[in-house]
Design an enzyme around this catalytic site. Sequence first.
Site, PDB file in Angstrom:
ATOM      1  N   HIS A  35      19.586  26.005 -74.014  1.00 44.90           N
ATOM      2  CA  HIS A  35      18.890  25.926 -72.725  1.00 44.90           C
ATOM      3  C   HIS A  35      19.004  27.254 -71.965  1.00 44.90           C
ATOM      4  O   HIS A  35      19.040  27.280 -70.747  1.00 44.90           O
ATOM      5  CB  HIS A  35      19.390  24.740 -71.885  1.00 44.90           C
ATOM      6  N   GLY A 122      15.279  17.663 -83.867  1.00 44.53           N
ATOM      7  CA  GLY A 122      15.745  18.825 -83.113  1.00 44.53           C
ATOM      8  C   GLY A 122      16.012  20.032 -84.001  1.00 44.53           C
ATOM      9  O   GLY A 122      16.773  20.921 -83.646  1.00 44.53           O
ATOM     10  N   LEU A 123      15.373  20.068 -85.173  1.00 40.93           N
ATOM     11  CA  LEU A 123      15.547  21.215 -86.074  1.00 40.93           C
ATOM     12  C   LEU A 123      14.260  22.034 -86.165  1.00 40.93           C
ATOM     13  O   LEU A 123      14.079  22.824 -87.082  1.00 40.93           O
ATOM     14  CB  LEU A 123      15.999  20.745 -87.462  1.00 40.93           C
ATOM     15  N   SER A 124      13.377  21.828 -85.202  1.00 38.78           N
ATOM     16  CA  SER A 124      12.172  22.655 -85.032  1.00 38.78           C
ATOM     17  C   SER A 124      11.173  22.553 -86.175  1.00 38.78           C
ATOM     18  O   SER A 124      10.680  23.568 -86.676  1.00 38.78           O
ATOM     19  CB  SER A 124      12.554  24.122 -84.827  1.00 38.78           C
ATOM     20  N   ASP A 170      12.670  28.718 -80.850  1.00 41.90           N
ATOM     21  CA  ASP A 170      12.373  28.091 -82.145  1.00 41.90           C
ATOM     22  C   ASP A 170      11.357  28.911 -82.941  1.00 41.90           C
ATOM     23  O   ASP A 170      11.508  29.135 -84.146  1.00 41.90           O
ATOM     24  CB  ASP A 170      11.833  26.663 -81.937  1.00 41.90           C
ATOM     25  N   TYR A 219      13.640  17.547 -70.188  1.00 40.45           N
ATOM     26  CA  TYR A 219      13.630  18.991 -70.464  1.00 40.45           C
ATOM     27  C   TYR A 219      12.933  19.739 -69.322  1.00 40.45           C
ATOM     28  O   TYR A 219      13.455  20.728 -68.806  1.00 40.45           O
ATOM     29  CB  TYR A 219      12.902  19.218 -71.796  1.00 40.45           C
TER      30      TYR A 219
HETATM   31  C1  GLA Z   1      14.163  23.064 -77.571  1.00 48.84           C
HETATM   32  C2  GLA Z   1      13.139  24.107 -77.152  1.00 48.84           C
HETATM   33  C3  GLA Z   1      13.750  25.504 -77.175  1.00 48.84           C
HETATM   34  C4  GLA Z   1      15.057  25.549 -76.376  1.00 48.84           C
HETATM   35  C5  GLA Z   1      15.976  24.403 -76.793  1.00 48.84           C
HETATM   36  C6  GLA Z   1      17.226  24.315 -75.931  1.00 48.84           C
HETATM   37  O1  GLA Z   1      14.515  23.251 -78.910  1.00 48.84           O
HETATM   38  O2  GLA Z   1      12.038  24.063 -78.025  1.00 48.84           O
HETATM   39  O3  GLA Z   1      12.825  26.437 -76.672  1.00 48.84           O
HETATM   40  O4  GLA Z   1      14.801  25.533 -75.012  1.00 48.84           O
HETATM   41  O5  GLA Z   1      15.324  23.152 -76.737  1.00 48.84           O
HETATM   42  O6  GLA Z   1      18.025  25.426 -76.115  1.00 48.84           O
END
Ligand code: GLA
Length: 379
Positions: A35, A122-124, A170, A219
């Site tokens: 964050h 949460g692994l993009s 990400d 978020y």
């Molecule tokens: C998500 C968002 C990122 C970042 C993280 C927290 O993954 O896509 O841009 O803000 O949360 O660090």
Amino acid sequence: MSLQDQVIADFTQRFGASPDIVVRAPGRVNLIGEHTDYNEGFVMPLAIDRHTWIALRPRTDGTVFLHSMDHDESCTFDLEQLNKDKGWQEYPKSVAWALQDAGYPLTGWEGTTICDVPLGAGLSSSASYELAVAKAFAEVSGFPWDAPKMALISQLAENQWVGVNCGIMDQMISAVGQADHAVLIDCRSLDATPLPLPSGTSVVILDTATRRGLVDSAYNERRQQCEEAAAFFGVKMLRDVAMDQFAARAGELSDVTRRRARHVISENARTVAAAAAMKQGDAVALGRLMNESHDSLRDDFEVTNEELNVIVERSRNVEGCLGARMTGAGFGGCAVALVQTDHADAFVTAVTAAYHDGTGLRPSAYVCQASDGASVVTR
Ligand code: GLA
């Protein structure tokens, strides 16, 4: 069969010839710096050995045809007439839109895609999808690959077309990742410094198997609180507030804003310290900073959930664990642990059992390898 073989086999069967080009782009796990990206601070993720793959060949009629093996569905869109809709096809479409918006003339293509970045963990997976599509367009359209620029374009695609207000971390790591390295990224300048993982350590991804809805609104609320805190200090972004400046005026802030700001300011300092620890190969210091990061995300930024706290606490009690924290946006999803390599397999077994004991849930835990950013695999 490897994903590469599967995507090539599907292409060959579908189009009656081998693909001209195969590209892939990785998902990511963030070691530290959470964050902080949308505060123009520092992050230190690594690209993981899970990817979106695309096998493709150019088309001459200005359209894109893509089959998704994961969704068992195909989509077609005309590059001159892009319309917003819903579903997985918005990812390739959004990147086409953002590239054209940035002035890149695009050639159409047809292909097939497969992805082993788990969705919603949460692994993009979305960033890996976007960067794979950008790479596909770069190859067929023949424009040069400028990694940070492609990351910015993919972020714009996600912000403006998909409608998710993410930061730059990400997409950047999916573009600039480097095998065996984490990458310190300055989210203001987009300078990226690859740093080798301390020798004898492994990175373990711990998926809590919890997913939370409403992540987007939580978020966005955090982003807004950070902006309020920055405005209070008279700066553009919290990146510009040092800890002593914060401490001198912290008493004037509301409790929530104070804690949100304290997380971001301390997390930036921890990330810079973690990069210094990596340069010295100091795995113990790196692990300690990861622990402090989690505690700050739990207490000050309030983006963990019970399961993330349990998996992190249980991890820290297992032999060989140097540090553990939640990773990504939070509220569910994954944690990451830095573990001594000799203990990594036993660690995975022990944490899986301990987490199951504590929650009744079965996590998926695996040792990951840092991999390269978006690349052309065959041409
Ligand atoms: C998500 C968002 C990122 C970042 C993280 C927290 O993954 O896509 O841009 O803000 O949360 O660090």
